[in-house]
Write a protein that holds these residues in place. Structure first.
Motif, PDB file in Angstrom:
ATOM      1  N   ALA A 100      31.958   6.119 -88.805  1.00 16.06           N
ATOM      2  CA  ALA A 100      31.234   4.957 -89.332  1.00 16.06           C
ATOM      3  C   ALA A 100      29.867   5.294 -89.904  1.00 16.06           C
ATOM      4  O   ALA A 100      29.431   4.691 -90.877  1.00 16.06           O
ATOM      5  CB  ALA A 100      31.083   3.906 -88.235  1.00 16.06           C
ATOM      6  N   VAL A 101      29.166   6.255 -89.331  1.00 24.00           N
ATOM      7  CA  VAL A 101      27.799   6.560 -89.760  1.00 24.00           C
ATOM      8  C   VAL A 101      27.758   7.830 -90.603  1.00 24.00           C
ATOM      9  O   VAL A 101      27.282   7.813 -91.735  1.00 24.00           O
ATOM     10  CB  VAL A 101      26.851   6.684 -88.545  1.00 24.00           C
ATOM     11  N   GLN A 102      28.257   8.923 -90.071  1.00 23.66           N
ATOM     12  CA  GLN A 102      28.167  10.203 -90.775  1.00 23.66           C
ATOM     13  C   GLN A 102      29.120  10.260 -91.962  1.00 23.66           C
ATOM     14  O   GLN A 102      28.765  10.764 -93.023  1.00 23.66           O
ATOM     15  CB  GLN A 102      28.467  11.353 -89.824  1.00 23.66           C
ATOM     16  N   ARG A 103      30.292   9.786 -91.805  1.00 26.49           N
ATOM     17  CA  ARG A 103      31.337   9.796 -92.834  1.00 26.49           C
ATOM     18  C   ARG A 103      31.501  11.177 -93.461  1.00 26.49           C
ATOM     19  O   ARG A 103      31.733  12.136 -92.752  1.00 26.49           O
ATOM     20  CB  ARG A 103      31.090   8.710 -93.872  1.00 26.49           C
ATOM     21  N   ASP A 104      31.367  11.279 -94.776  1.00 27.77           N
ATOM     22  CA  ASP A 104      31.570  12.551 -95.470  1.00 27.77           C
ATOM     23  C   ASP A 104      30.282  13.361 -95.628  1.00 27.77           C
ATOM     24  O   ASP A 104      30.287  14.378 -96.305  1.00 27.77           O
ATOM     25  CB  ASP A 104      32.158  12.298 -96.866  1.00 27.77           C
ATOM     26  N   THR A 105      29.193  12.906 -95.042  1.00 28.16           N
ATOM     27  CA  THR A 105      27.903  13.569 -95.209  1.00 28.16           C
ATOM     28  C   THR A 105      27.920  14.930 -94.520  1.00 28.16           C
ATOM     29  O   THR A 105      28.218  15.043 -93.346  1.00 28.16           O
ATOM     30  CB  THR A 105      26.769  12.704 -94.628  1.00 28.16           C
ATOM     31  N   PHE A 106      27.589  15.971 -95.276  1.00 27.73           N
ATOM     32  CA  PHE A 106      27.530  17.311 -94.696  1.00 27.73           C
ATOM     33  C   PHE A 106      26.133  17.904 -94.780  1.00 27.73           C
ATOM     34  O   PHE A 106      25.865  18.929 -94.165  1.00 27.73           O
ATOM     35  CB  PHE A 106      28.540  18.244 -95.363  1.00 27.73           C
ATOM     36  N   PHE A 107      25.225  17.276 -95.527  1.00 25.11           N
ATOM     37  CA  PHE A 107      23.865  17.797 -95.622  1.00 25.11           C
ATOM     38  C   PHE A 107      22.886  16.637 -95.763  1.00 25.11           C
ATOM     39  O   PHE A 107      23.078  15.754 -96.591  1.00 25.11           O
ATOM     40  CB  PHE A 107      23.711  18.714 -96.840  1.00 25.11           C
ATOM     41  N   VAL A 108      21.868  16.648 -94.931  1.00 27.26           N
ATOM     42  CA  VAL A 108      20.732  15.743 -95.060  1.00 27.26           C
ATOM     43  C   VAL A 108      19.500  16.633 -94.953  1.00 27.26           C
ATOM     44  O   VAL A 108      19.307  17.321 -93.956  1.00 27.26           O
ATOM     45  CB  VAL A 108      20.704  14.657 -93.958  1.00 27.26           C
ATOM     46  N   GLY A 109      18.690  16.637 -96.009  1.00 30.97           N
ATOM     47  CA  GLY A 109      17.522  17.502 -96.021  1.00 30.97           C
ATOM     48  C   GLY A 109      16.328  16.818 -96.636  1.00 30.97           C
ATOM     49  O   GLY A 109      16.482  15.907 -97.448  1.00 30.97           O
ATOM     50  N   TYR A 110      15.162  17.253 -96.221  1.00 34.08           N
ATOM     51  CA  TYR A 110      13.937  16.656 -96.742  1.00 34.08           C
ATOM     52  C   TYR A 110      13.063  17.718 -97.386  1.00 34.08           C
ATOM     53  O   TYR A 110      13.122  18.886 -97.046  1.00 34.08           O
ATOM     54  CB  TYR A 110      13.169  15.921 -95.644  1.00 34.08           C
ATOM     55  N   ASN A 111      12.277  17.250 -98.334  1.00 36.72           N
ATOM     56  CA  ASN A 111      11.333  18.109 -99.018  1.00 36.72           C
ATOM     57  C   ASN A 111       9.977  17.420 -98.916  1.00 36.72           C
ATOM     58  O   ASN A 111       9.736  16.425 -99.594  1.00 36.72           O
ATOM     59  CB  ASN A 111      11.736  18.305-100.483  1.00 36.72           C
ATOM     60  N   LYS A 112       9.110  17.919 -98.045  1.00 36.40           N
ATOM     61  CA  LYS A 112       7.808  17.279 -97.826  1.00 36.40           C
ATOM     62  C   LYS A 112       6.955  17.268 -99.075  1.00 36.40           C
ATOM     63  O   LYS A 112       6.244  16.308 -99.345  1.00 36.40           O
ATOM     64  CB  LYS A 112       7.054  17.968 -96.689  1.00 36.40           C
ATOM     65  N   ALA A 113       7.020  18.324 -99.852  1.00 39.47           N
ATOM     66  CA  ALA A 113       6.192  18.406-101.052  1.00 39.47           C
ATOM     67  C   ALA A 113       6.569  17.327-102.058  1.00 39.47           C
ATOM     68  O   ALA A 113       5.697  16.736-102.705  1.00 39.47           O
ATOM     69  CB  ALA A 113       6.325  19.786-101.686  1.00 39.47           C
ATOM     70  N   LYS A 114       7.849  17.060-102.183  1.00 42.88           N
ATOM     71  CA  LYS A 114       8.305  16.052-103.133  1.00 42.88           C
ATOM     72  C   LYS A 114       8.392  14.662-102.514  1.00 42.88           C
ATOM     73  O   LYS A 114       8.508  13.673-103.230  1.00 42.88           O
ATOM     74  CB  LYS A 114       9.663  16.448-103.708  1.00 42.88           C
ATOM     75  N   GLY A 115       8.373  14.599-101.193  1.00 41.27           N
ATOM     76  CA  GLY A 115       8.316  13.313-100.502  1.00 41.27           C
ATOM     77  C   GLY A 115       9.622  12.554-100.432  1.00 41.27           C
ATOM     78  O   GLY A 115       9.610  11.319-100.434  1.00 41.27           O
ATOM     79  N   HIS A 116      10.742  13.242-100.345  1.00 42.43           N
ATOM     80  CA  HIS A 116      11.993  12.519-100.264  1.00 42.43           C
ATOM     81  C   HIS A 116      13.039  13.265 -99.438  1.00 42.43           C
ATOM     82  O   HIS A 116      12.901  14.443 -99.142  1.00 42.43           O
ATOM     83  CB  HIS A 116      12.547  12.231-101.667  1.00 42.43           C
ATOM     84  N   VAL A 117      14.064  12.502 -99.079  1.00 44.36           N
ATOM     85  CA  VAL A 117      15.201  13.017 -98.331  1.00 44.36           C
ATOM     86  C   VAL A 117      16.427  12.917 -99.242  1.00 44.36           C
ATOM     87  O   VAL A 117      16.640  11.900 -99.885  1.00 44.36           O
ATOM     88  CB  VAL A 117      15.446  12.185 -97.054  1.00 44.36           C
ATOM     89  N   VAL A 118      17.216  13.967 -99.293  1.00 45.77           N
ATOM     90  CA  VAL A 118      18.452  13.972-100.070  1.00 45.77           C
ATOM     91  C   VAL A 118      19.620  14.110 -99.106  1.00 45.77           C
ATOM     92  O   VAL A 118      19.605  14.964 -98.222  1.00 45.77           O
ATOM     93  CB  VAL A 118      18.473  15.128-101.094  1.00 45.77           C
ATOM     94  N   SER A 119      20.619  13.246 -99.283  1.00 44.87           N
ATOM     95  CA  SER A 119      21.857  13.327 -98.506  1.00 44.87           C
ATOM     96  C   SER A 119      22.995  13.676 -99.441  1.00 44.87           C
ATOM     97  O   SER A 119      23.063  13.156-100.553  1.00 44.87           O
ATOM     98  CB  SER A 119      22.163  11.998 -97.827  1.00 44.87           C
ATOM     99  N   ALA A 120      23.879  14.540 -98.978  1.00 41.89           N
ATOM    100  CA  ALA A 120      25.039  14.940 -99.782  1.00 41.89           C
ATOM    101  C   ALA A 120      26.300  14.754 -98.961  1.00 41.89           C
ATOM    102  O   ALA A 120      26.376  15.172 -97.810  1.00 41.89           O
ATOM    103  CB  ALA A 120      24.903  16.392-100.214  1.00 41.89           C
ATOM    104  N   GLY A 121      27.258  14.106 -99.571  1.00 42.12           N
ATOM    105  CA  GLY A 121      28.563  13.923 -98.953  1.00 42.12           C
ATOM    106  C   GLY A 121      29.638  14.282 -99.952  1.00 42.12           C
ATOM    107  O   GLY A 121      29.458  14.099-101.156  1.00 42.12           O
TER     108      GLY A 121
END
Length: 192
Positions: A100-121
């Motif tokens: 229900a929550v993770q589903r197909d997500t295999f990567f969640v990463g953040y970049n402090k310099a750019k100020g965002h989080v990217v999720s990939a599924g």
């Protein structure tokens, strides 16, 4: 992909081109390495939640084992019922979290310099050799000046033959170029 371009021999990845699972895993690993090379630090929240739920179940069973070792079963059966129930509930919660929550997500990463989080599924259907990648982004929580991002996920649907040679070797340069343009498109779109 039958390209006449030079191949890199460093970190050569060769997979069975008949196996959708191997092709998908190679692409997922390539994306993870690409994002880490671009300064994204992986967040392990999904793994941590499932580990905590698993440890709770195992802890109750270990306590039950120690308690049953010291006392006869007739005195400890009430705790055995509780520990087995807690283990079952924790396992079901981990399963529900995965679906229900993770589903197909295999990567969640953040970049402090750019100020965002990217999720990939990603996912691939059994007899359809198409890599379906979904990228989403959001600002880092608590940031004072969050940039405006596209709230809609970006979907990349490409046949695996785009990123693999005929012999099964992964064309990392082509894959990285396509992923870089997809991430740039994701980050430059304004929220609609």
């Amino acid at each position: 992909m039958t390209m006449a371009e030079p191949r890199t021999t460093a970190n050569k990845v060769v997979v069975n081109t008949s196996s959708i699972s191997e092709l998908r895993t190679a692409c997922d690993t390539g994306l993870r390495e690409f994002l880490k090379a671009k300064g994204y630090e992986e967040m392990h929240t999904h793994t941590d939640v499932k580990l905590v739920l698993g440890y709770i179940g195992v802890l109750f069973c270990a306590i039950d084992f120690a308690y049953s070792w010291k006392y006869p079963f007739s005195q400890t059966k009430w705790f055995s019922y509780i520990s087995v129930s807690v283990y079952a509930v924790a396992s079901v919660l981990a399963l529900v979290y995965s679906y229900a929550v993770q589903r197909d997500t295999f990567f969640v990463g953040y970049n402090k310099a750019k100020g965002h989080v990217v999720s990939a599924g990603s996912h691939a259907k059994q007899n359809d050799p198409t890599y379906r990648l979904t990228l989403t982004t959001r600002p880092i929580r608590g940031r004072q000046d969050p940039p405006v991002f596209n709230s809609k996920p970006l979907e990349v649907n490409q046949p695996f033959t785009t990123w693999f040679y005929d012999d099964g070797e992964f064309a990392a340069n082509k894959f990285n170029a396509d992923i870089a343009s997809a991430i740039d498109a994701l980050l430059t779109k304004k929220s609609e």
